[in-house]
Design an enzyme around this catalytic site. Structure first.
Site, PDB file in Angstrom:
ATOM      1  N   GLU A   1      90.196 -22.470  34.324  1.00  0.00           N
ATOM      2  CA  GLU A   1      91.505 -22.050  33.711  1.00  0.00           C
ATOM      3  C   GLU A   1      91.602 -21.058  32.630  1.00  0.00           C
ATOM      4  O   GLU A   1      91.621 -21.684  31.750  1.00  0.00           O
ATOM      5  CB  GLU A   1      92.610 -23.456  33.090  1.00  0.00           C
ATOM      6  CG  GLU A   1      92.993 -24.671  34.233  1.00  0.00           C
ATOM      7  CD  GLU A   1      93.482 -23.975  35.668  1.00  0.00           C
ATOM      8  OE1 GLU A   1      94.116 -23.186  35.173  1.00  0.00           O
ATOM      9  OE2 GLU A   1      93.581 -24.878  36.264  1.00  0.00           O
TER      10      GLU A   1
ATOM     11  N   CYS B   1      99.363 -18.964  28.071  1.00  0.00           N
ATOM     12  CA  CYS B   1      98.264 -18.386  29.151  1.00  0.00           C
ATOM     13  C   CYS B   1      99.373 -17.781  30.271  1.00  0.00           C
ATOM     14  O   CYS B   1      99.059 -16.549  31.313  1.00  0.00           O
ATOM     15  CB  CYS B   1      97.860 -19.942  29.912  1.00  0.00           C
ATOM     16  SG  CYS B   1      98.612 -21.164  30.567  1.00  0.00           S
TER      17      CYS B   1
HETATM   18  P1  NAD Z   1      88.018 -18.836  25.076  1.00  0.00           P
HETATM   19  O1  NAD Z   1      87.788 -18.096  26.431  1.00  0.00           O
HETATM   20  O2  NAD Z   1      87.366 -17.177  24.009  1.00  0.00           O
HETATM   21  O3  NAD Z   1      87.101 -19.760  24.363  1.00  0.00           O
HETATM   22  C1  NAD Z   1      87.349 -21.232  24.410  1.00  0.00           C
HETATM   23  C2  NAD Z   1      86.326 -22.063  24.051  1.00  0.00           C
HETATM   24  O4  NAD Z   1      85.140 -21.619  24.949  1.00  0.00           O
HETATM   25  C3  NAD Z   1      86.573 -22.286  22.839  1.00  0.00           C
HETATM   26  O5  NAD Z   1      86.848 -23.579  22.500  1.00  0.00           O
HETATM   27  C4  NAD Z   1      84.497 -22.269  22.360  1.00  0.00           C
HETATM   28  O6  NAD Z   1      84.220 -23.393  21.595  1.00  0.00           O
HETATM   29  C5  NAD Z   1      84.520 -22.235  23.701  1.00  0.00           C
HETATM   30  N1  NAD Z   1      83.035 -21.272  23.395  1.00  0.00           N
HETATM   31  C6  NAD Z   1      82.908 -19.894  23.182  1.00  0.00           C
HETATM   32  N2  NAD Z   1      81.614 -19.455  22.832  1.00  0.00           N
HETATM   33  C7  NAD Z   1      80.976 -20.385  23.859  1.00  0.00           C
HETATM   34  C8  NAD Z   1      80.099 -20.109  24.556  1.00  0.00           C
HETATM   35  N3  NAD Z   1      79.117 -19.449  24.441  1.00  0.00           N
HETATM   36  N4  NAD Z   1      79.577 -21.413  25.893  1.00  0.00           N
HETATM   37  C9  NAD Z   1      80.288 -22.169  26.485  1.00  0.00           C
HETATM   38  N5  NAD Z   1      81.696 -22.434  26.163  1.00  0.00           N
HETATM   39  C10 NAD Z   1      82.380 -21.434  24.238  1.00  0.00           C
HETATM   40  O7  NAD Z   1      89.343 -18.759  24.779  1.00  0.00           O
HETATM   41  P2  NAD Z   1      90.381 -18.953  23.907  1.00  0.00           P
HETATM   42  O8  NAD Z   1      90.655 -17.777  22.875  1.00  0.00           O
HETATM   43  O9  NAD Z   1      90.509 -19.827  23.717  1.00  0.00           O
HETATM   44  O10 NAD Z   1      92.247 -18.701  24.875  1.00  0.00           O
HETATM   45  C11 NAD Z   1      92.615 -17.520  25.442  1.00  0.00           C
HETATM   46  C12 NAD Z   1      91.758 -17.452  26.796  1.00  0.00           C
HETATM   47  O11 NAD Z   1      92.527 -18.520  27.269  1.00  0.00           O
HETATM   48  C13 NAD Z   1      93.693 -16.882  27.214  1.00  0.00           C
HETATM   49  O12 NAD Z   1      93.050 -15.548  27.606  1.00  0.00           O
HETATM   50  C14 NAD Z   1      94.171 -16.777  28.494  1.00  0.00           C
HETATM   51  O13 NAD Z   1      95.203 -16.631  29.354  1.00  0.00           O
HETATM   52  C15 NAD Z   1      93.596 -17.887  28.789  1.00  0.00           C
HETATM   53  N6  NAD Z   1      94.138 -19.841  28.693  1.00  0.00           N
HETATM   54  C16 NAD Z   1      94.030 -20.267  30.262  1.00  0.00           C
HETATM   55  C17 NAD Z   1      95.000 -21.200  30.225  1.00  0.00           C
HETATM   56  C18 NAD Z   1      95.262 -21.694  31.734  1.00  0.00           C
HETATM   57  O14 NAD Z   1      95.680 -23.041  31.727  1.00  0.00           O
HETATM   58  N7  NAD Z   1      95.248 -20.976  32.866  1.00  0.00           N
HETATM   59  C19 NAD Z   1      95.747 -21.936  29.337  1.00  0.00           C
HETATM   60  C20 NAD Z   1      95.523 -21.390  27.861  1.00  0.00           C
HETATM   61  C21 NAD Z   1      94.622 -20.750  27.462  1.00  0.00           C
END
Ligand code: NAD
Length: 458
Positions: free
Chosen positions: A209, A243
């Protein structure tokens, strides 16, 4: 216990078959519902500490969705877990065909910080309802909500059934080294790719997502008064950290000035202009405040533009005269800043949208059915709506998910149950009839004629 130990214990527990009965699943979901309700105050306090999210917003855009999913699952999962009869084609006559759902096994759910409760707990509920065990990692970016969820989950469930792990990239990397039977990730496209790559090593199926730049078209016949309200509300919910929020508006030049004035008036009446308010959320951290601030070109500010880094406050902001070359059009905004791009010719606006990666959501404001149908059918996006923003997310009869860069797979309601289930196709045949002569040599023209009829047409 290490993460490896937890996954091993969950696999052993899953293999006992305990999670397969609907009675067990109902008991667990009921227990979870009671635990969440008993700890509501902890959840309210934690999200206020992380995001300054009010009780009102927390209930309406977080907990209500979690409770709804719980009751929807408890009401329906018995029915959804049953085998479903399917047609049998003539070449297989006589037979009884059906699909039989089964849980995948040990699942991993990685939540996001922007709606920390619903984005972590709704997929968790779907996974448990489908009969899986789960390892959950809430996002460390919202640390208080992560701690609150971990406490409730780990006090409610046995670790061999459901366990929450806290931590950031290091914890996520260690978790992803394990073999899971299903991975559900919510977050940005960059980390989504890392998750996909890690899953591929074990051939683990995934739901991703993700995000992107969501466009909203404003057509010349748009009902400005109502649509301005809905655009502003959808943009400023969660201070734009949503999002499915509108990222940029494509407004027909004939209605641009009227819409700008109306949106400004809505913002003035209902939202803070230049100082923190307890009814308007904070940006999650200073890094994101700085990132969003850099996207605000002072020359293009039509309304707002105030940034208070110390209090993580960014005022509701409208940027006008935006072009596709501006910085604000180069990345997902994910904050309370609305970019307004003017268009005269719908064809060229559509062409520009197609140049972007496929967005999670797309909205159309206006009543022209021809243009609306064209936009909905010609452009590729996860989901969307006409004359409203964001709210389609809250319709649990609609699957929520992206396409291309905005993700793969979907959930919410029955689609959440389906996501976490494998559907076995099964055909049961009696032994009283066997067309053996058609299957074996010698082959002949008359046999081929019969098979042509059976295989091609019936
Ligand atoms: P992100 O991708 O930066 O982080 C998500 C998670 O990934 C973090 O909690 C972290 O623990 C983990 N992470 C960090 N480094 C990692 C690694 N090397 N390997 C594996 N996991 C790792 O996202 P964010 O900044 O938390 O969220 C914002 C983004 O998410 C935006 O682009 C938004 O549109 C999207 N989003 C999508 C939805 C949806 O339902 N489609 C919902 C909310 C947010």
């Amino acid at each position: 216990m290490t993460i490896k130990d937890i996954v091993t214990a969950q696999r052993t527990f899953f293999q006992t078959g305990a999670t397969r009965t609907v009675t067990f699943r109902t008991q667990q979901l009921l227990k979870f519902e009671r635990a969440l309700k008993a700890n509501e105050q902890i959840l309210f306090d934690a999200i206020y500490a992380d995001l300054k999210k009010s009780r009102y917003d927390t209930f309406t855009s977080e907990l209500s969705l979690v409770y709804r999913e719980l009751s929807f699952m408890m009401r329906n999962m018995g029915k959804w877990s049953k085998k479903k009869r399917m047609w049998t084609n003539l070449v297989n006559f006589p037979a009884r065909s059906y699909v039989l759902p089964e849980p995948y096994g040990v699942t991993y759910i990685a939540g996001a910080w922007n709606y920390p409760y619903q984005l972590t707990l709704v997929p968790l509920i779907d996974s448990l309802a489908a009969g899986n065990t789960a390892v959950v990692k809430p996002s460390e970016v919202a640390p208080q909500t992560s701690a609150a969820m971990a406490k409730i989950i780990n006090e409610t469930f046995a670790p061999e059934y459901c366990f929450a792990v806290e931590g950031g990239a290091d914890a996520a990397t260690e978790i992803l080294e394990q073999k899971f039977d299903y991975i559900f990730f919510t977050g940005g496209t960059k980390i989504g790719k890392i998750v996909y790559e890690a899953a591929a090593k074990h051939l683990t199926p995934v739901t991703l997502e993700l995000g992107g730049k969501n466009p909203a078209f404003v057509l010349p016949d748009c009902d400005i008064a109502t649509c301005a309200k809905r655009i502003v509300w959808g943009k400023l919910l969660n201070a734009g950290q949503t999002c499915v929020a509108i990222d940029y508006l494509l407004v027909h030049s004939s209605v641009e000035q009227k819409l700008l004035a109306e949106m400004k008036s809505v913002m003035e009446r209902h939202y803070p202009k230049d100082a923190v308010s307890e009814n308007f959320m904070a940006i999650v951290n200073e890094r994101h405040v700085e990132r969003i601030q850099q996207l605000i070109d002072p020359k293009k500010v039509y309304y707002g533009g105030v940034v208070d880094k110390k209090n993580r406050f960014i005022a509701p902001t409208i940027l006008h005269n935006v072009t596709f070359d501006d910085d604000v059009m180069k990345e997902e905004i994910f904050g309370p800043v609305l970019a307004v791009v003017r268009y005269d010719d719908l064809n060229s606006a559509v062409k520009r949208v197609k140049e972007y990666p496929k967005p999670l959501s797309l909205y159309v404001f206006g009543s022209n059915n021809g243009e609306k149908e064209r936009l909905f059918s010609e452009l590729s996006f996860g989901g969307g709506s006409q004359n409203d923003a964001v709210m389609y997310f809250a319709n649990d009869h609609l699957p929520l998910g992206g396409v291309g860069s905005s993700g793969m797979g979907a959930y919410h309601g029955v689609d959440g149950f389906k996501t976490f289930s494998h559907y076995k196709s099964i055909m049961e045949k009696p032994t009283w009839l066997e067309f053996w002569f058609l299957k074996v040599p010698p082959y002949s023209e008359w046999k081929l004629k019969i098979l042509r009829l059976l295989l091609e047409k019936l």
